[in-house]
Design a protein around this motif. Sequence first.
Motif, PDB file in Angstrom:
ATOM      1  N   GLY A  17       0.816  -1.209   0.000  1.00 59.69           N
ATOM      2  CA  GLY A  17       0.000   0.000   0.000  1.00 59.69           C
ATOM      3  C   GLY A  17       0.852   1.262   0.000  1.00 59.69           C
ATOM      4  O   GLY A  17       1.788   1.410  -0.797  1.00 59.69           O
ATOM      5  N   LEU A  18       0.536   2.188   0.936  1.00 57.33           N
ATOM      6  CA  LEU A  18       1.284   3.451   1.018  1.00 57.33           C
ATOM      7  C   LEU A  18       2.669   3.265   1.630  1.00 57.33           C
ATOM      8  O   LEU A  18       3.485   4.191   1.609  1.00 57.33           O
ATOM      9  CB  LEU A  18       0.486   4.469   1.841  1.00 57.33           C
ATOM     10  N   ARG A  19       2.909   2.077   2.164  1.00 55.29           N
ATOM     11  CA  ARG A  19       4.237   1.752   2.691  1.00 55.29           C
ATOM     12  C   ARG A  19       4.746   0.539   1.933  1.00 55.29           C
ATOM     13  O   ARG A  19       4.759  -0.582   2.449  1.00 55.29           O
ATOM     14  CB  ARG A  19       4.168   1.474   4.192  1.00 55.29           C
ATOM     15  N   PRO A  20       5.145   0.734   0.672  1.00 59.11           N
ATOM     16  CA  PRO A  20       5.501  -0.400  -0.199  1.00 59.11           C
ATOM     17  C   PRO A  20       6.666  -1.218   0.340  1.00 59.11           C
ATOM     18  O   PRO A  20       7.609  -0.680   0.932  1.00 59.11           O
ATOM     19  CB  PRO A  20       5.857   0.278  -1.518  1.00 59.11           C
ATOM     20  N   LYS A  21       6.566  -2.510   0.146  1.00 63.47           N
ATOM     21  CA  LYS A  21       7.638  -3.414   0.541  1.00 63.47           C
ATOM     22  C   LYS A  21       8.830  -3.239  -0.397  1.00 63.47           C
ATOM     23  O   LYS A  21       8.674  -2.870  -1.567  1.00 63.47           O
ATOM     24  CB  LYS A  21       7.156  -4.855   0.467  1.00 63.47           C
ATOM     25  N   SER A  22      10.004  -3.514   0.100  1.00 63.19           N
ATOM     26  CA  SER A  22      11.189  -3.455  -0.760  1.00 63.19           C
ATOM     27  C   SER A  22      11.124  -4.533  -1.835  1.00 63.19           C
ATOM     28  O   SER A  22      11.756  -4.427  -2.883  1.00 63.19           O
ATOM     29  CB  SER A  22      12.460  -3.634   0.084  1.00 63.19           C
ATOM     30  N   SER A  23      10.337  -5.570  -1.550  1.00 55.54           N
ATOM     31  CA  SER A  23      10.183  -6.692  -2.488  1.00 55.54           C
ATOM     32  C   SER A  23       8.852  -6.624  -3.227  1.00 55.54           C
ATOM     33  O   SER A  23       8.327  -7.648  -3.666  1.00 55.54           O
ATOM     34  CB  SER A  23      10.289  -8.023  -1.739  1.00 55.54           C
ATOM     35  N   ALA A  24       8.286  -5.419  -3.370  1.00 50.87           N
ATOM     36  CA  ALA A  24       6.994  -5.265  -4.045  1.00 50.87           C
ATOM     37  C   ALA A  24       7.056  -5.858  -5.445  1.00 50.87           C
ATOM     38  O   ALA A  24       8.012  -5.650  -6.196  1.00 50.87           O
ATOM     39  CB  ALA A  24       6.614  -3.794  -4.114  1.00 50.87           C
ATOM     40  N   ASN A  25       6.020  -6.629  -5.801  1.00 51.43           N
ATOM     41  CA  ASN A  25       6.002  -7.295  -7.108  1.00 51.43           C
ATOM     42  C   ASN A  25       5.672  -6.339  -8.264  1.00 51.43           C
ATOM     43  O   ASN A  25       6.216  -6.461  -9.357  1.00 51.43           O
ATOM     44  CB  ASN A  25       4.987  -8.445  -7.090  1.00 51.43           C
ATOM     45  N   ASP A  26       4.749  -5.398  -8.010  1.00 51.07           N
ATOM     46  CA  ASP A  26       4.371  -4.417  -9.038  1.00 51.07           C
ATOM     47  C   ASP A  26       4.079  -5.088 -10.382  1.00 51.07           C
ATOM     48  O   ASP A  26       4.596  -4.695 -11.429  1.00 51.07           O
ATOM     49  CB  ASP A  26       5.472  -3.368  -9.214  1.00 51.07           C
TER      50      ASP A  26
END
Length: 706
Positions: A415-424
Amino acid sequence: MSLRSRINLIIFQTLVFSLMFALFGRLFYLQVLESGKYQDAAISIQSRDVVTPAVRGAITDINGTPMVVDLPGLVVSINRIEIDKQPDKGVKVLAQVANLFQLEYSDIYQRTRLCGELPRDNRAGCWNGTRYQPIPLVGGTSQDLALKIMENADLYPGVEVQSVPIRSYPSLEGENVAHVLGYVGSVTDEDLKNPEINYYRNEVVGKTGLETKYNQYLRGTPGVRTFLVNRKEIVTKQNKNISAIAGNNLITNIDAKLQAGVEKSLEAAVKRARASGYRGDSGAAVVLEIKTGRVLAMASYPTYDPSIWQKGLTVKQAEDLFSEAKGVPALSRPLQGLFAPASTFKSVSVVAAAAAGYNLNTSYNCPASVEIGTRTFRNFDSIAAGRIPLDVGLAISCDSLWYQISYDEWVRDGGLRPKSSANDYFFKAAKDFGVGLLTGIDLPSELKGRLPDRQWKQNWYEQNKDFYCNYKDRAKKQDLTAYLIEIARENCIDGNKVRAGDAVNFSIGQGDTLVTPLRLAQIYAAIANNGTYYKPQVARAIVDVDGKLVKEFKPEVADTIKIEQSTWDFLHRGLRMVVTRGTGAGVFSGFPIEISGKTGTAEVFGKNPNGSAKDDTSWFASYGPTNDPQYAVVMMVSQGGFGASTSGLGVRNIYETLFGVSGNKVNPEKAVFPNGVPSTIAKVDLKKVAAKVDLTGVKVGGVKLK
């Protein structure tokens, strides 16, 4: 003589001999060793060059039919040196010329002024050369008017008439192609500074389009005759005589007949939008050969007559070319127009969903609206379709099912605090299809489009933070509404974040996403091609005046999208359903060739110059025939309303031209490519021009036309 005196004499003699030796050495160096250099310098001071521009190479369609060619013509020019010597600085003469050619004096004056002589905000149509070369005023003038000037030289001092090659546009199939061909113009001071090319003052060079991209081949070699003159400017002898060499010809992948049909279909679509109550201010259409990337046709509306650059651009014409009220005809919308792709982008979202693990062969809810945070995102026309298979959702263009999928993925990515491993997954799928990158087409001034991913949001925030954080002080008075003030407050706080609204809008091709019509055509060519897409190419080959091949431009793979074949199969099935039972079914009802495609109706934020709200952008992206895809066809109409009824019908008309469809029947004899797109390089046939223009006995590029 004393010893001291002798020593002084010896020193003096040595000094004298040293000076004499140095003097004779220098004299030997200048007269013998460097004689050639100074001889050349002396000759250059006493020499005068008479330059004969080369006949510029023709640009033809894929069949060798000329679309632009140099033809002999009469040009009326102004000699500023002579004009400036007159007591009134040529006012009377210029007024007489304006009257003779039925032009405005203000236009004549503007054309004969050096750009540096005019204010920066009033340089439209000015002369960008120097006062020491003839300034072309009227190109392609009639013999009668030219004779009036030559027979009355005393009435027209400083006015010259020359027979020179003029860029001409025979339009043998009724094609325009202005934005693709580009135009030529006089050499500028900047051109003359180019150390790699030896330009001459009275040459013309490519300025836009193919004319500038392939100028090195089309230009040819100017002829130069150098005369030696004495102090009284009397010719004493001819030093050298180099004959002009005609430029090479450029064969393109454009088919003139198809191009004319595409232009007519696009214009009809724009006018259809206006008849339906929409503003319909502009449009674009592209036809690509799927298996090679060749650009078979590319049209922009509104367009302009390409010959205006040769006839002499008036101030009004120059202003109209860039006038928003006129639709900015100078803009090549297929590669410079940036628009939200709307629902045509859902094909990319299918690839993203499959990569994220969603089952493409199951059903999803299609409610009338979806609540995301504090906002309500509505389906098109707020219609609910219940629980439906995903391919049906693609066919009927359900928005709300994509709101749910993209929102869920946004939450998983932090969400507004994206993970460093965000898949996107959605951003990555778009990037794989080249969104936000140049297609690499062999035309200048292409724009990238926009992929509003996390990095773009961060860059945008850094550039605009100060404005939004001081919005009340910096915004225009009419923009100080409660809604816009709140948007500015949010952007000031966390404008660098991908919000939930950004994510759901991205999934349906809205929000900050922008593509060119050319990029969308490339995307649908990739879908039809199971992931392989090519760099769009306009040029087919360069040949010399004898027809000998100089350079061939072969297809180049731009990229390959590697996903499961089952995903491609789903997309092919879903895009066919759009035309058989979805939003495009009505438009293609009874069409005898199987076509696959997707409609798009993009909402546009903003207002027109008259204060009215902007209408939706109409899209239709397609390929066909479905089972053996050959062509990708895309049409866009800005402020054109619905995708199907405006652009969809326009695309159908293009396919009718391609396949020779009349009514609901196919006539192969009327097809543009009855045997497929030609794989061999055509022979340039300049004689075709003679069928439309009376050129008895005239030679063009060494070829006698009649």
